[in-house]
Write a protein that holds these residues in place. Structure first.
Motif, mmCIF file in Angstrom:
data_model
loop_
_atom_site.group_PDB
_atom_site.id
_atom_site.type_symbol
_atom_site.label_atom_id
_atom_site.label_comp_id
_atom_site.label_asym_id
_atom_site.label_seq_id
_atom_site.Cartn_x
_atom_site.Cartn_y
_atom_site.Cartn_z
ATOM 1 N N LEU A 197 -0.005 -5.013 -57.339
ATOM 2 C CA LEU A 197 -0.419 -5.180 -55.916
ATOM 3 C C LEU A 197 0.736 -5.134 -55.358
ATOM 4 O O LEU A 197 1.886 -5.631 -55.520
ATOM 5 N N GLU A 198 0.939 -3.919 -54.221
ATOM 6 C CA GLU A 198 1.818 -3.855 -53.164
ATOM 7 C C GLU A 198 1.408 -4.835 -51.891
ATOM 8 O O GLU A 198 0.315 -4.675 -51.280
ATOM 9 N N LEU A 199 2.121 -5.964 -51.792
ATOM 10 C CA LEU A 199 1.700 -7.074 -50.842
ATOM 11 C C LEU A 199 2.669 -6.623 -49.487
ATOM 12 O O LEU A 199 3.982 -6.907 -49.419
ATOM 13 N N PRO A 200 1.803 -6.416 -48.415
ATOM 14 C CA PRO A 200 2.596 -6.253 -47.141
ATOM 15 C C PRO A 200 3.133 -7.628 -46.480
ATOM 16 O O PRO A 200 2.102 -8.641 -46.369
ATOM 17 N N ILE A 201 4.268 -7.842 -45.943
ATOM 18 C CA ILE A 201 4.569 -8.888 -45.466
ATOM 19 C C ILE A 201 5.389 -8.632 -44.157
ATOM 20 O O ILE A 201 5.795 -7.360 -43.700
ATOM 21 N N THR A 202 5.289 -9.622 -43.026
ATOM 22 C CA THR A 202 6.077 -9.294 -41.757
ATOM 23 C C THR A 202 7.521 -9.491 -41.967
ATOM 24 O O THR A 202 7.822 -10.138 -42.992
ATOM 25 N N LEU A 203 8.283 -9.219 -41.071
ATOM 26 C CA LEU A 203 9.611 -9.334 -40.752
ATOM 27 C C LEU A 203 9.961 -10.783 -40.865
ATOM 28 O O LEU A 203 10.809 -11.269 -41.522
ATOM 29 N N TYR A 204 9.358 -11.367 -40.039
ATOM 30 C CA TYR A 204 9.432 -12.820 -39.892
ATOM 31 C C TYR A 204 9.265 -13.685 -41.064
ATOM 32 O O TYR A 204 9.896 -14.876 -41.470
ATOM 33 N N GLU A 205 8.130 -13.305 -41.917
ATOM 34 C CA GLU A 205 7.701 -14.122 -43.046
ATOM 35 C C GLU A 205 8.968 -13.792 -44.084
ATOM 36 O O GLU A 205 9.255 -14.801 -45.022
ATOM 37 N N ALA A 206 9.462 -12.655 -44.186
ATOM 38 C CA ALA A 206 10.461 -12.353 -44.954
ATOM 39 C C ALA A 206 11.968 -13.038 -44.781
ATOM 40 O O ALA A 206 12.521 -13.595 -45.540
ATOM 41 N N VAL A 207 12.144 -13.297 -43.427
ATOM 42 C CA VAL A 207 13.330 -14.028 -43.083
ATOM 43 C C VAL A 207 13.206 -15.476 -43.202
ATOM 44 O O VAL A 207 14.024 -16.114 -43.545
ATOM 45 N N LEU A 208 11.956 -15.954 -42.643
ATOM 46 C CA LEU A 208 12.024 -17.519 -42.397
ATOM 47 C C LEU A 208 11.083 -18.125 -43.684
ATOM 48 O O LEU A 208 10.974 -19.131 -44.096
ATOM 49 N N GLY A 209 10.177 -17.465 -44.428
ATOM 50 C CA GLY A 209 9.461 -17.684 -45.479
ATOM 51 C C GLY A 209 8.260 -18.192 -45.044
ATOM 52 O O GLY A 209 7.863 -18.116 -43.986
ATOM 53 N N LEU A 239 7.146 -3.319 -40.478
ATOM 54 C CA LEU A 239 7.299 -3.643 -39.021
ATOM 55 C C LEU A 239 5.977 -3.611 -38.141
ATOM 56 O O LEU A 239 5.018 -2.930 -38.630
ATOM 57 N N PRO A 240 6.053 -4.173 -36.803
ATOM 58 C CA PRO A 240 4.860 -4.094 -36.071
ATOM 59 C C PRO A 240 4.242 -2.604 -35.661
ATOM 60 O O PRO A 240 5.267 -1.617 -35.858
ATOM 61 N N ASP A 241 3.231 -2.459 -35.611
ATOM 62 C CA ASP A 241 2.704 -1.106 -35.264
ATOM 63 C C ASP A 241 3.372 -0.306 -34.106
ATOM 64 O O ASP A 241 3.596 0.895 -34.116
ATOM 65 N N GLY A 256 10.527 -4.009 -27.495
ATOM 66 C CA GLY A 256 11.993 -4.299 -26.952
ATOM 67 C C GLY A 256 12.749 -5.381 -27.298
ATOM 68 O O GLY A 256 13.740 -5.016 -27.428
ATOM 69 N N GLU A 257 12.232 -6.772 -27.457
ATOM 70 C CA GLU A 257 13.028 -7.767 -27.782
ATOM 71 C C GLU A 257 13.583 -7.531 -29.161
ATOM 72 O O GLU A 257 14.634 -7.815 -29.460
ATOM 73 N N LEU A 258 12.651 -7.228 -30.192
ATOM 74 C CA LEU A 258 13.086 -6.935 -31.234
ATOM 75 C C LEU A 258 14.093 -5.971 -31.564
ATOM 76 O O LEU A 258 15.200 -6.151 -32.267
ATOM 77 N N GLU A 259 14.073 -4.693 -30.899
ATOM 78 C CA GLU A 259 15.120 -3.717 -30.771
ATOM 79 C C GLU A 259 16.375 -4.158 -30.275
ATOM 80 O O GLU A 259 17.328 -3.988 -30.737
#
Length: 324
Positions: free
Chosen positions: A234-246, A296-298, A302-305
């Protein structure tokens, strides 16, 4: 019996698939189980079944088209090679001609049989039907040899199952060209395209022996699971903050969703193993392997950039330094 093409309602040049489709439609319409209040349904069903037994078999269909067999599958008697007017005692060979049977007696003389026909028409017909004639030395009469009952015709069908069906077993109902509906048990460790043979579920032969049903099992592709033997990937999508913060994320499995703890600073492409969440095999159950993919978000943010520009300028790093 009527012409099998007329029974199935197809032209003589119909393709095999068209013939099969027409038969399935008629068999379903006239199946006795679905027409218990119609006494004629059984006869119509049997007629369609007999028509398909000829047209559904390539060899029999060619024989019927060539006039070698009739609508019941029986050989057509077309006379004897070399027979012509006057060929037997100067008699006429018209349509009403009756032949007499001759055999050779112990003294070598001709003996007339009390039966009509030439050369033993029963024996000839048996030979045409697959019997063989045998003779004994000394000029004794030929006798037809008993022939074994003709085996029945095998039928083929297919069924498509899902990975969930494969994981939980059970059975699937399959509609056969004979008009029967059978429950096919899904065995453990089944492969895509594997065939299952059901003894005695085919067409019945002339001697009363039924053929078999051969079922091809196709496994449908899953929208997000991929089979790897008894394991599932399975390919499991996760968010950027889940990857960074767990954090804990829900992971779908063939047995229902479970929670998976994602450690902080998880890179995209890292694979987690969920033991026993795969497919059953002869030794137990396989595992599920979930490979994370950072998404990444769809829409742009601006803040993320701005944060990423700051990181790029103040905390640069090269994840490709080992690629050369």
């Amino acid at each position: 019996m009527r012409d099998p093409y007329d029974v199935l309602g197809v032209p003589r040049g119909a393709a095999a698939g068209q013939i099969k489709s027409a038969f399935r439609k008629l068999a379903k319409k006239h199946h006795p189980d679905a027409n218990k209040d119609d006494p004629k349904a059984s006869a119509r069903f049997a007629e369609a079944n007999a028509a398909y037994e000829i047209l559904g078999d390539e060899k029999k269909r060619k024989q019927f088209d060539a006039g070698e067999i009739d609508a019941e599958g029986k050989p057509r008697f077309t006379g004897f090679e070399g027979v012509h007017p006057g060929g037997f005692g100067g008699g006429s060979a018209g349509p009403d001609m009756h032949f007499e049977t001759f055999s050779w007696g112990p003294q070598g003389g001709q003996q007339r049989s009390a039966r009509g026909g030439f050369g033993g028409i029963d024996e000839i017909l048996k030979e045409m039907m697959g019997g063989r004639a045998r003779g004994r030395a000394g000029g004794t009469p030929f006798e037809p040899e008993e022939f074994a009952p003709a085996p029945g015709q095998d039928v083929t069908a297919s069924v498509t199952i899902s990975l969930s069906d494969l994981a939980h077993g059970g059975s699937r109902r399959v509609y056969l060209p004979t008009g029967k509906e059978v429950d096919v048990k899904i065995p453990v460790g089944l492969s895509d395209g594997q065939q299952i043979r059901l003894k005695g579920q085919g067409f019945v032969g002339a001697g009363g022996m039924p053929g078999d049903a051969i079922i091809t099992v196709n496994i449908a592709k899953h929208p997000y699971f991929e089979r790897d033997g008894s394991n599932v990937r399975l390919e499991l999508p996760i968010t950027l903050y889940e990857a960074v913060l767990g954090g804990k994320v829900r992971v779908p499995t063939l047995d229902g969703a479970v929670e998976l703890a994602i450690p902080a600073n998880t890179n995209s492409g890292r694979t987690f193993r969920l033991k026993g969440k795969g497919l059953p095999d002869k030794t137990g159950k396989g595992d599920l392997f979930a490979t994370v993919r950072i998404v990444l978000p769809d829409q742009s943010d601006g803040e993320l950039e701005e944060l990423m520009r700051k990181w790029r300028d103040e905390k640069p790093y090269d994840p490709r330094k080992n690629l050369g």
